[in-house]
Scaffold this motif. Structure first.
Motif, PDB file in Angstrom:
ATOM      1  N   GLY A  78      -5.580  53.330  11.262  1.00  6.98           N
ATOM      2  CA  GLY A  78      -5.227  54.740  11.244  1.00  6.98           C
ATOM      3  C   GLY A  78      -6.381  55.662  10.866  1.00  6.98           C
ATOM      4  O   GLY A  78      -7.508  55.227  10.646  1.00  6.98           O
ATOM      5  N   ARG A  79      -6.054  56.960  10.805  1.00  4.17           N
ATOM      6  CA  ARG A  79      -7.025  57.981  10.426  1.00  4.17           C
ATOM      7  C   ARG A  79      -6.549  58.687   9.174  1.00  4.17           C
ATOM      8  O   ARG A  79      -5.355  58.714   8.860  1.00  4.17           O
ATOM      9  CB  ARG A  79      -7.216  58.988  11.574  1.00  4.17           C
ATOM     10  N   THR A  80      -7.508  59.247   8.457  1.00  3.68           N
ATOM     11  CA  THR A  80      -7.226  60.016   7.254  1.00  3.68           C
ATOM     12  C   THR A  80      -7.832  61.400   7.428  1.00  3.68           C
ATOM     13  O   THR A  80      -8.520  61.677   8.426  1.00  3.68           O
ATOM     14  CB  THR A  80      -7.843  59.349   6.012  1.00  3.68           C
ATOM     15  N   ALA A  94      -9.637  54.676  18.293  1.00  4.54           N
ATOM     16  CA  ALA A  94      -8.672  54.655  17.202  1.00  4.54           C
ATOM     17  C   ALA A  94      -7.683  53.496  17.272  1.00  4.54           C
ATOM     18  O   ALA A  94      -7.290  52.952  16.250  1.00  4.54           O
ATOM     19  CB  ALA A  94      -7.914  55.984  17.160  1.00  4.54           C
ATOM     20  N   ARG A  95      -7.271  53.100  18.483  1.00  5.80           N
ATOM     21  CA  ARG A  95      -6.206  52.104  18.607  1.00  5.80           C
ATOM     22  C   ARG A  95      -6.704  50.724  19.040  1.00  5.80           C
ATOM     23  O   ARG A  95      -5.897  49.815  19.222  1.00  5.80           O
ATOM     24  CB  ARG A  95      -5.132  52.606  19.584  1.00  5.80           C
ATOM     25  N   VAL A 100     -11.767  57.535   9.317  1.00  7.15           N
ATOM     26  CA  VAL A 100     -11.024  56.451   9.948  1.00  7.15           C
ATOM     27  C   VAL A 100     -10.958  55.252   9.017  1.00  7.15           C
ATOM     28  O   VAL A 100     -11.873  55.011   8.229  1.00  7.15           O
ATOM     29  CB  VAL A 100     -11.661  56.024  11.293  1.00  7.15           C
ATOM     30  N   ASP A 101      -9.867  54.491   9.131  1.00  2.00           N
ATOM     31  CA  ASP A 101      -9.685  53.266   8.363  1.00  2.00           C
ATOM     32  C   ASP A 101      -9.651  52.082   9.308  1.00  2.00           C
ATOM     33  O   ASP A 101      -9.002  52.126  10.368  1.00  2.00           O
ATOM     34  CB  ASP A 101      -8.379  53.310   7.567  1.00  2.00           C
TER      35      ASP A 101
END
Length: 203
Positions: free
Chosen positions: A111-113, A84-85, A117-118
């Motif tokens: 980020g995440r939704t 994620a990061r 994930v975006d």
């Protein structure tokens, strides 16, 4: 395991360029592992005037207007490890004979939704062959992306540095380039992941 999430690739202005559905293999500790088989329907991105991206002169490639379109993922199936990061994801490419190569897709995390994930694609990539030899991909496009304002010079420096770090790991055969997941096969009965209908509406 087995549910579908959506990986969205955003433009620097926050608009959505592409959407790829992934079948979840695992999703723990901020790291997503997802499966995208060849032939899966995706939301792709194309030039408004109908030209293929590679047919556009490099100096214009990131300036020409684009639009979303319905498309399919072609060529090879892939397993994606998306921390994620981190400023990368690792893709394992598979064809009908099995594992083909690793692909370091250099990316900016966004980020995440609720749906997935975006990411912002970093243009520059690193191909890692089964013998762990490496080659850069799209270096010229990455420089053009900076000239066009698609990336900043600082972002490209960070992306390239991340690629260099992963190249060292690959050449040493260190995780994630240690052979893990190269024998992956999807669960029997898994259908291709499908995008939510609202992402396809109007395309």
């Amino acid at each position: 395991m087995g549910r579908t999430v959506v990986e969205r690739f955003l433009r620097p202005d926050g608009s959505v360029a592409q959407c790829h559905p992934l079948r979840v293999v695992s999703d723990e500790g901020g790291t997503l592992l997802g499966w995208l088989p060849a032939g899966t329907e995706i939301v792709g991105s194309g030039l408004v005037d109908g030209r293929r991206r590679r047919d556009v002169p490099l100096a214009e490639r990131f300036l020409a207007p684009r639009r979303q379109l319905r498309d399919v993922w072609r060529g090879t199936s892939n397993l994606r490890l998306i921390p994620a990061r981190e400023w990368y994801s690792i893709w394992w490419f598979f064809d009908e004979t099995g594992f083909r190569c690793w692909y370091v897709n250099l990316e900016i995390p966004a980020g995440r939704t609720a749906e997935g994930v975006d990411r912002v694609d970093g243009v520059l990539d690193l191909v890692v062959h089964p013998d762990r030899s490496c080659r850069w991909k799209d270096e010229d496009e990455a420089e053009a992306a900076v000239e066009a304002g698609r990336l900043t010079a600082a972002e490209l420096d960070r992306l390239r540095g991340e690629g260099e770090r992963l190249r060292v790991l690959a050449e040493a055969g260190a995780p994630p380039f240690d052979g893990g997941w190269t024998g992956f096969r999807p669960e029997p009965g898994w259908a291709p992941p499908r995008l939510p209908a609202h992402l396809l509406a109007g395309l």
